[in-house]
Design a protein around this motif. Structure first.
Motif, PDB file in Angstrom:
ATOM      1  N   ALA A   1       0.850  -1.194   0.000  1.00 19.18           N
ATOM      2  CA  ALA A   1       0.000   0.000   0.000  1.00 19.18           C
ATOM      3  C   ALA A   1       0.885   1.242   0.000  1.00 19.18           C
ATOM      4  N   TRP A   2       0.431   2.287  -0.700  1.00 20.52           N
ATOM      5  CA  TRP A   2       1.163   3.546  -0.730  1.00 20.52           C
ATOM      6  C   TRP A   2       0.192   4.683  -1.070  1.00 20.52           C
ATOM      7  N   THR A   3       0.691   5.899  -1.023  1.00 20.30           N
ATOM      8  CA  THR A   3      -0.126   7.074  -1.340  1.00 20.30           C
ATOM      9  C   THR A   3       0.419   7.739  -2.593  1.00 20.30           C
ATOM     10  N   GLU A   4      -0.474   7.958  -3.552  1.00 17.12           N
ATOM     11  CA  GLU A   4      -0.060   8.606  -4.800  1.00 17.12           C
ATOM     12  C   GLU A   4       0.221  10.097  -4.566  1.00 17.12           C
ATOM     13  N   SER A   5       0.825  10.722  -5.557  1.00 16.87           N
ATOM     14  CA  SER A   5       1.202  12.134  -5.440  1.00 16.87           C
ATOM     15  C   SER A   5       0.000  13.039  -5.220  1.00 16.87           C
ATOM     16  N   ASP A   6      -1.166  12.606  -5.729  1.00 17.12           N
ATOM     17  CA  ASP A   6      -2.363  13.421  -5.552  1.00 17.12           C
ATOM     18  C   ASP A   6      -3.077  13.137  -4.234  1.00 17.12           C
TER      19      ASP A   6
ATOM     20  N   THR B   1       7.839  -4.800  -6.563  1.00 20.16           N
ATOM     21  CA  THR B   1       6.868  -3.700  -6.593  1.00 20.16           C
ATOM     22  C   THR B   1       7.424  -2.466  -5.902  1.00 20.16           C
ATOM     23  N   VAL B   2       8.061  -2.670  -4.736  1.00 16.52           N
ATOM     24  CA  VAL B   2       8.639  -1.546  -4.000  1.00 16.52           C
ATOM     25  C   VAL B   2       9.776  -0.910  -4.797  1.00 16.52           C
ATOM     26  N   ALA B   3      10.580  -1.729  -5.462  1.00 14.54           N
ATOM     27  CA  ALA B   3      11.679  -1.183  -6.264  1.00 14.54           C
ATOM     28  C   ALA B   3      11.141  -0.299  -7.389  1.00 14.54           C
ATOM     29  N   GLU B   4      10.056  -0.746  -8.031  1.00 15.25           N
ATOM     30  CA  GLU B   4       9.453   0.054  -9.099  1.00 15.25           C
ATOM     31  C   GLU B   4       8.889   1.359  -8.559  1.00 15.25           C
ATOM     32  N   LEU B   5       8.261   1.294  -7.389  1.00 13.82           N
ATOM     33  CA  LEU B   5       7.714   2.503  -6.783  1.00 13.82           C
ATOM     34  C   LEU B   5       8.820   3.465  -6.373  1.00 13.82           C
ATOM     35  N   THR B   6       9.932   2.924  -5.890  1.00  9.11           N
ATOM     36  CA  THR B   6      11.063   3.765  -5.481  1.00  9.11           C
ATOM     37  C   THR B   6      11.582   4.576  -6.669  1.00  9.11           C
ATOM     38  N   ARG B   7      11.687   3.913  -7.823  1.00 10.44           N
ATOM     39  CA  ARG B   7      12.139   4.626  -9.023  1.00 10.44           C
ATOM     40  C   ARG B   7      11.118   5.681  -9.436  1.00 10.44           C
ATOM     41  N   ARG B   8       9.838   5.343  -9.328  1.00 15.52           N
ATOM     42  CA  ARG B   8       8.800   6.278  -9.764  1.00 15.52           C
ATOM     43  C   ARG B   8       8.724   7.505  -8.865  1.00 15.52           C
ATOM     44  N   PHE B   9       8.927   7.283  -7.553  1.00 21.64           N
ATOM     45  CA  PHE B   9       8.841   8.400  -6.612  1.00 21.64           C
ATOM     46  C   PHE B   9      10.207   9.037  -6.356  1.00 21.64           C
ATOM     47  N   ASP B  10      11.233   8.501  -7.010  1.00 22.02           N
ATOM     48  CA  ASP B  10      12.583   9.049  -6.870  1.00 22.02           C
ATOM     49  C   ASP B  10      13.016   9.110  -5.404  1.00 22.02           C
ATOM     50  N   GLY B  11      12.827   7.978  -4.709  1.00 18.56           N
ATOM     51  CA  GLY B  11      13.251   7.914  -3.304  1.00 18.56           C
ATOM     52  C   GLY B  11      12.161   7.394  -2.399  1.00 18.56           C
ATOM     53  N   GLU B  12      11.799   8.205  -1.422  1.00 15.56           N
ATOM     54  CA  GLU B  12      10.817   7.794  -0.431  1.00 15.56           C
ATOM     55  C   GLU B  12       9.419   7.611  -1.045  1.00 15.56           C
ATOM     56  N   ILE B  13       8.755   6.518  -0.634  1.00 12.93           N
ATOM     57  CA  ILE B  13       7.415   6.213  -1.131  1.00 12.93           C
ATOM     58  C   ILE B  13       6.406   6.651  -0.070  1.00 12.93           C
ATOM     59  N   PRO B  14       5.545   7.604  -0.376  1.00 10.58           N
ATOM     60  CA  PRO B  14       4.597   8.099   0.639  1.00 10.58           C
ATOM     61  C   PRO B  14       3.659   6.993   1.138  1.00 10.58           C
ATOM     62  N   GLY B  15       3.555   6.877   2.457  1.00 11.01           N
ATOM     63  CA  GLY B  15       2.592   5.959   3.062  1.00 11.01           C
ATOM     64  C   GLY B  15       2.853   4.495   2.791  1.00 11.01           C
ATOM     65  N   LEU B  16       4.095   4.131   2.513  1.00 11.29           N
ATOM     66  CA  LEU B  16       4.393   2.745   2.160  1.00 11.29           C
ATOM     67  C   LEU B  16       4.092   1.794   3.312  1.00 11.29           C
ATOM     68  N   LEU B  17       3.387   0.725   3.010  1.00 11.62           N
ATOM     69  CA  LEU B  17       3.079  -0.312   3.987  1.00 11.62           C
ATOM     70  C   LEU B  17       3.030  -1.654   3.262  1.00 11.62           C
ATOM     71  N   ILE B  18       3.796  -2.624   3.756  1.00  9.02           N
ATOM     72  CA  ILE B  18       3.797  -3.970   3.183  1.00  9.02           C
ATOM     73  C   ILE B  18       3.245  -4.929   4.232  1.00  9.02           C
TER      74      ILE B  18
END
Length: 293
Positions: free
Chosen positions: A239-244, A258-275
Motif C-alpha cells: 500500500a502507498w499514497t499517490e502524489s495526488d 513492486t517496491v523497487a518500481e515505486l522507489t524509481r517512480r517516486f525518486d526515493g521515499e514512497i509516501p505511506g508505504l506499507l507492506i
C-alpha cells in the motif's frame, strides 16, 4: 526446534499414526477418512471450526471414544485396547473441568499424582502453572482461569510422553496464556510430544511445529505455519499514497519488485508505504471456506 521436529514425523518414530479414521454419531459423520502422522517430540496443532471433528479425534487418540473405522496407533498401541500402563504415559487436559471442588489445589494435584508410576514433583507442577500462591485454596474458590490452570497441572503431573490438550487456554488472561506457552515450550524441549487443539491462531503459530486444518471431519491442509502461509495465501499487499493523495494497494507475490518500481517512480521515499504479508488467520479462514469476500 520447528524444522527438526517437522522432519521427525516423516523420518523417525511416530507418536501418533492415524489412517482413514472414521466416526459417526447417528446420521452425522464427525470424522471421515482422516490421516495424521505426528513424530515423537513434536508439537502438533489441530485447527478447525466448531463441529469440525477436532475434539472427537483427540478423544479417540486418548482411548476415551471408540472409532467406527480406520487404524489408530498411539505410542505403539491401539487406544481402543490400551492398558493402564499405556494410559499412564499420556496426559490429558480436557475442555471440561475435572478437579474435585472440595479439595485444595495441593491435595488435588497430589491425589492425581498417585495414579502415575513416575509423577513429577507436586510443588514443581503447581508452580509451573502459576498456582503457587493458591496451593492451599479449595478448588471451588478458584476463578475460572485458575481452575483451567489446575486442569493443565493435572495433565502434566504424570510426566507424560504424550500430552493431549483440547482448547487448554480457554478462560486464560493474556499473562496466563504466555505462562502456559512457556510451559509447553519447556515440555517440548524435554521431549514431550504435544497435540494441541485451539481456536487461537497466534497460539498455534507460536507453539506448533506443524499444523493440520480440519474442516467437515477431514484434513484440508497440513504443514508448518510458514509453509501453509506460503502455499495457500502467497500474495502480499503493498500500500502507498499517490502524489495526488489518493491511496493505492496492490496484491503481489513479488512485493520487493513492486517496491523497487515505486522507489524509481517516486525518486526515493514512497509516501505511506506499507507492506503486509498474509497471516495464519488469513490462511485458516480461506481453508475453512470463510474468507471474507
Amino acid at each position: 526446534m520447528k524444522q527438526a521436529a517437522a522432519t521427525r514425523a516423516s523420518s523417525g518414530r511416530l507418536a501418533v499414526d492415524v489412517r482413514g479414521l472414521h466416526k459417526r454419531y447417528g446420521d452425522v459423520t464427525a470424522v471421515r477418512d482422516l490421516d495424521l502422522r505426528i513424530g515423537r517430540g513434536e508439537v502438533f496443532g489441530i485447527l478447525g471450526p466448531n463441529g469440525a471433528g477436532k475434539s472427537t479425534t483427540v478423544e479417540i487418540l486418548q482411548g476415551h471414544r471408540a472409532r467406527d473405522g480406520g487404524e489408530v496407533t498411539v505410542l505403539g498401541a491401539d487406544p481402543a485396547t490400551g492398558d493402564r500402563l499405556w494410559r499412564s504415559r499420556i496426559g490429558i487436559v480436557w475442555q471440561d473441568e475435572s478437579a474435585p471442588a472440595e479439595l485444595t489445589v495441593r491435595e488435588t494435584v497430589s491425589h492425581f499424582a498417585a495414579y502415575y508410576p513416575t509423577p513429577r514433583d507436586t510443588e514443581e507442577v503447581i508452580d509451573l502453572v502459576g498456582l503457587g500462591a493458591k496451593a492451599t485454596s479449595r478448588v471451588k474458590g478458584l476463578s475460572g482461569g485458575q481452575r483451567r490452570r489446575l486442569d493443565v497441572a493435572l495433565g502434566v503431573i504424570g510426566d507424560p510422553e504424550l500430552l493431549l490438550l483440547d482448547e487448554p487456554t480457554t478462560g486464560f488472561d493474556p499473562a496466563a496464556r504466555r505462562q502456559f506457552w512457556d510451559l509447553i515450550r519447556r515440555l517440548a524441549h524435554e521431549g514431550t510430544t504435544i497435540v494441541l487443539t485451539t481456536h487461537y491462531l497466534d497460539e498455534a503459530e507460536a507453539l506448533a511445529d506443524r499444523l493440520a486444518v480440519i474442516a467437515a471431519g477431514r484434513v484440508v491442509a497440513e504443514g508448518t505455519p510458514s509453509g501453509l502461509r506460503e502455499r495457500y495465501y502467497a500474495p502480499a499487499t503493498v500500500a502507498w499514497t499517490e502524489s495526488d493523495g489518493s491511496p493505492r494497494t496492490e496484491r503481489t507475490t513479488t512485493p520487493t519488485r513492486t517496491v523497487a518500481e515505486l522507489t524509481r517512480r517516486f525518486d526515493g521515499e514512497i509516501p505511506g508505504l506499507l507492506i503486509s504479508r498474509p497471516t495464519l488467520e488469513d490462511v485458516y479462514l480461506r481453508l475453512i471456506g470463510q474468507e471474507a469476500a
